[in-house]
Write a protein that holds these residues in place. Structure first.
Motif, PDB file in Angstrom:
ATOM      1  N   LYS A   5       0.831  -1.210   0.000  1.00 44.11           N
ATOM      2  CA  LYS A   5       0.000   0.000   0.000  1.00 44.11           C
ATOM      3  C   LYS A   5       0.866   1.260   0.000  1.00 44.11           C
ATOM      4  N   ILE A   6       1.971   1.208   0.736  1.00 46.60           N
ATOM      5  CA  ILE A   6       2.881   2.353   0.786  1.00 46.60           C
ATOM      6  C   ILE A   6       3.512   2.581  -0.582  1.00 46.60           C
ATOM      7  N   GLN A   7       3.969   1.489  -1.210  1.00 44.26           N
ATOM      8  CA  GLN A   7       4.584   1.592  -2.533  1.00 44.26           C
ATOM      9  C   GLN A   7       3.575   2.152  -3.537  1.00 44.26           C
ATOM     10  N   HIS A   8       2.337   1.672  -3.485  1.00 37.78           N
ATOM     11  CA  HIS A   8       1.300   2.149  -4.399  1.00 37.78           C
ATOM     12  C   HIS A   8       1.027   3.646  -4.154  1.00 37.78           C
ATOM     13  N   GLY A   9       1.002   4.049  -2.893  1.00 36.16           N
ATOM     14  CA  GLY A   9       0.779   5.450  -2.566  1.00 36.16           C
ATOM     15  C   GLY A   9       1.892   6.351  -3.081  1.00 36.16           C
ATOM     16  N   LEU A  10       3.128   5.869  -2.987  1.00 30.58           N
ATOM     17  CA  LEU A  10       4.254   6.642  -3.521  1.00 30.58           C
ATOM     18  C   LEU A  10       4.130   6.809  -5.027  1.00 30.58           C
ATOM     19  N   ASP A  11       3.756   5.718  -5.721  1.00 27.26           N
ATOM     20  CA  ASP A  11       3.570   5.797  -7.173  1.00 27.26           C
ATOM     21  C   ASP A  11       2.468   6.777  -7.540  1.00 27.26           C
ATOM     22  N   LYS A  12       1.367   6.696  -6.824  1.00 28.49           N
ATOM     23  CA  LYS A  12       0.220   7.565  -7.108  1.00 28.49           C
ATOM     24  C   LYS A  12       0.574   9.035  -6.858  1.00 28.49           C
ATOM     25  N   ALA A  13       1.276   9.297  -5.766  1.00 27.97           N
ATOM     26  CA  ALA A  13       1.692  10.673  -5.471  1.00 27.97           C
ATOM     27  C   ALA A  13       2.655  11.190  -6.535  1.00 27.97           C
ATOM     28  N   ALA A  14       3.584  10.338  -6.966  1.00 26.28           N
ATOM     29  CA  ALA A  14       4.550  10.743  -7.997  1.00 26.28           C
ATOM     30  C   ALA A  14       3.826  11.069  -9.305  1.00 26.28           C
ATOM     31  N   GLN A  15       2.853  10.257  -9.677  1.00 27.79           N
ATOM     32  CA  GLN A  15       2.095  10.509 -10.905  1.00 27.79           C
ATOM     33  C   GLN A  15       1.331  11.822 -10.818  1.00 27.79           C
ATOM     34  N   THR A  16       0.738  12.083  -9.658  1.00 22.87           N
ATOM     35  CA  THR A  16      -0.025  13.321  -9.481  1.00 22.87           C
ATOM     36  C   THR A  16       0.881  14.540  -9.583  1.00 22.87           C
ATOM     37  N   VAL A  17       2.016  14.490  -8.912  1.00 20.98           N
ATOM     38  CA  VAL A  17       2.948  15.622  -8.951  1.00 20.98           C
ATOM     39  C   VAL A  17       3.489  15.815 -10.363  1.00 20.98           C
ATOM     40  N   ASP A  18       3.803  14.715 -11.035  1.00 20.53           N
ATOM     41  CA  ASP A  18       4.327  14.796 -12.398  1.00 20.53           C
ATOM     42  C   ASP A  18       3.293  15.414 -13.340  1.00 20.53           C
ATOM     43  N   ARG A  19       2.066  15.022 -13.168  1.00 16.56           N
ATOM     44  CA  ARG A  19       0.993  15.574 -14.006  1.00 16.56           C
ATOM     45  C   ARG A  19       0.800  17.070 -13.731  1.00 16.56           C
ATOM     46  N   ARG A  20       0.829  17.451 -12.460  1.00 16.66           N
ATOM     47  CA  ARG A  20       0.602  18.866 -12.121  1.00 16.66           C
ATOM     48  C   ARG A  20       1.754  19.758 -12.561  1.00 16.66           C
ATOM     49  N   THR A  21       2.945  19.201 -12.619  1.00 11.99           N
ATOM     50  CA  THR A  21       4.091  19.999 -13.071  1.00 11.99           C
ATOM     51  C   THR A  21       4.314  19.839 -14.573  1.00 11.99           C
ATOM     52  N   LYS A  22       3.390  19.142 -15.219  1.00 11.78           N
ATOM     53  CA  LYS A  22       3.421  18.932 -16.671  1.00 11.78           C
ATOM     54  C   LYS A  22       4.734  18.299 -17.139  1.00 11.78           C
ATOM     55  N   GLY A  23       5.262  17.372 -16.343  1.00 12.21           N
ATOM     56  CA  GLY A  23       6.449  16.625 -16.721  1.00 12.21           C
ATOM     57  C   GLY A  23       7.758  17.387 -16.610  1.00 12.21           C
ATOM     58  N   LYS A  24       7.690  18.603 -16.097  1.00 14.66           N
ATOM     59  CA  LYS A  24       8.887  19.434 -16.025  1.00 14.66           C
ATOM     60  C   LYS A  24       9.960  18.833 -15.109  1.00 14.66           C
ATOM     61  N   TYR A  25       9.536  18.131 -14.065  1.00 13.84           N
ATOM     62  CA  TYR A  25      10.474  17.580 -13.083  1.00 13.84           C
ATOM     63  C   TYR A  25      10.412  16.056 -13.030  1.00 13.84           C
ATOM     64  N   SER A  26      10.080  15.424 -14.137  1.00 11.66           N
ATOM     65  CA  SER A  26       9.895  13.975 -14.163  1.00 11.66           C
ATOM     66  C   SER A  26      11.108  13.211 -13.652  1.00 11.66           C
ATOM     67  N   ASP A  27      12.294  13.594 -14.096  1.00 12.93           N
ATOM     68  CA  ASP A  27      13.487  12.864 -13.675  1.00 12.93           C
ATOM     69  C   ASP A  27      13.719  12.985 -12.177  1.00 12.93           C
ATOM     70  N   ARG A  28      13.472  14.151 -11.634  1.00 16.26           N
ATOM     71  CA  ARG A  28      13.650  14.354 -10.196  1.00 16.26           C
ATOM     72  C   ARG A  28      12.579  13.612  -9.403  1.00 16.26           C
ATOM     73  N   ILE A  29      11.377  13.599  -9.920  1.00 14.44           N
ATOM     74  CA  ILE A  29      10.280  12.891  -9.252  1.00 14.44           C
ATOM     75  C   ILE A  29      10.562  11.394  -9.242  1.00 14.44           C
ATOM     76  N   GLN A  30      11.008  10.855 -10.369  1.00 13.52           N
ATOM     77  CA  GLN A  30      11.328   9.428 -10.430  1.00 13.52           C
ATOM     78  C   GLN A  30      12.473   9.079  -9.493  1.00 13.52           C
ATOM     79  N   SER A  31      13.473   9.936  -9.443  1.00  9.82           N
ATOM     80  CA  SER A  31      14.607   9.699  -8.564  1.00  9.82           C
ATOM     81  C   SER A  31      14.169   9.705  -7.096  1.00  9.82           C
ATOM     82  N   GLY A  32      13.397  10.694  -6.728  1.00  9.42           N
ATOM     83  CA  GLY A  32      12.919  10.793  -5.351  1.00  9.42           C
ATOM     84  C   GLY A  32      12.006   9.650  -4.969  1.00  9.42           C
ATOM     85  N   THR A  33      11.158   9.236  -5.901  1.00 11.35           N
ATOM     86  CA  THR A  33      10.261   8.118  -5.635  1.00 11.35           C
ATOM     87  C   THR A  33      11.052   6.833  -5.451  1.00 11.35           C
ATOM     88  N   GLY A  34      12.063   6.646  -6.279  1.00  8.95           N
ATOM     89  CA  GLY A  34      12.906   5.457  -6.144  1.00  8.95           C
ATOM     90  C   GLY A  34      13.616   5.420  -4.807  1.00  8.95           C
TER      91      GLY A  34
END
Length: 90
Positions: free
Chosen positions: A28-57
């Protein structure tokens, strides 16, 4: 006993409880992290995708380490204990 010793003594049981909860709800925690990362990535329009993926990992790795803290590692001798030598001569 110093202040830090008192703090460690009081936080020990809480740390164990949180670790147990992390083990129990790891998926559930892993799923929540993925969902939060997707939401942030969508709201920033992919501008920080690499940083979001790195932080999520990194967050997922931390959860994994924390939830498996009490599991024996590969160096713990899980079934690879050498046989005992001959009994001592009396």
């Amino acid at each position: 006993m110093g202040l830090l010793d008192n703090l460690k003594a009081k936080l020990g049981p809480a740390k164990d409880k949180v670790s147990g909860l992390a083990q129990q709800h790891e998926d559930k925690i892993q799923h929540g992290l993925d969902k939060a990362a997707q939401t942030v990535d969508r709201r920033t329009k992919g501008k920080y995708s690499d940083r979001i993926q790195s932080g999520t990992g990194k967050a997922k790795e931390a959860v994994d380490r924390f939830s498996h803290k009490n599991d024996p590692g590969p160096d713990a001798g899980g079934g690879t204990t050498p046989p005992a030598g001959p009994p001592p001569a009396s």
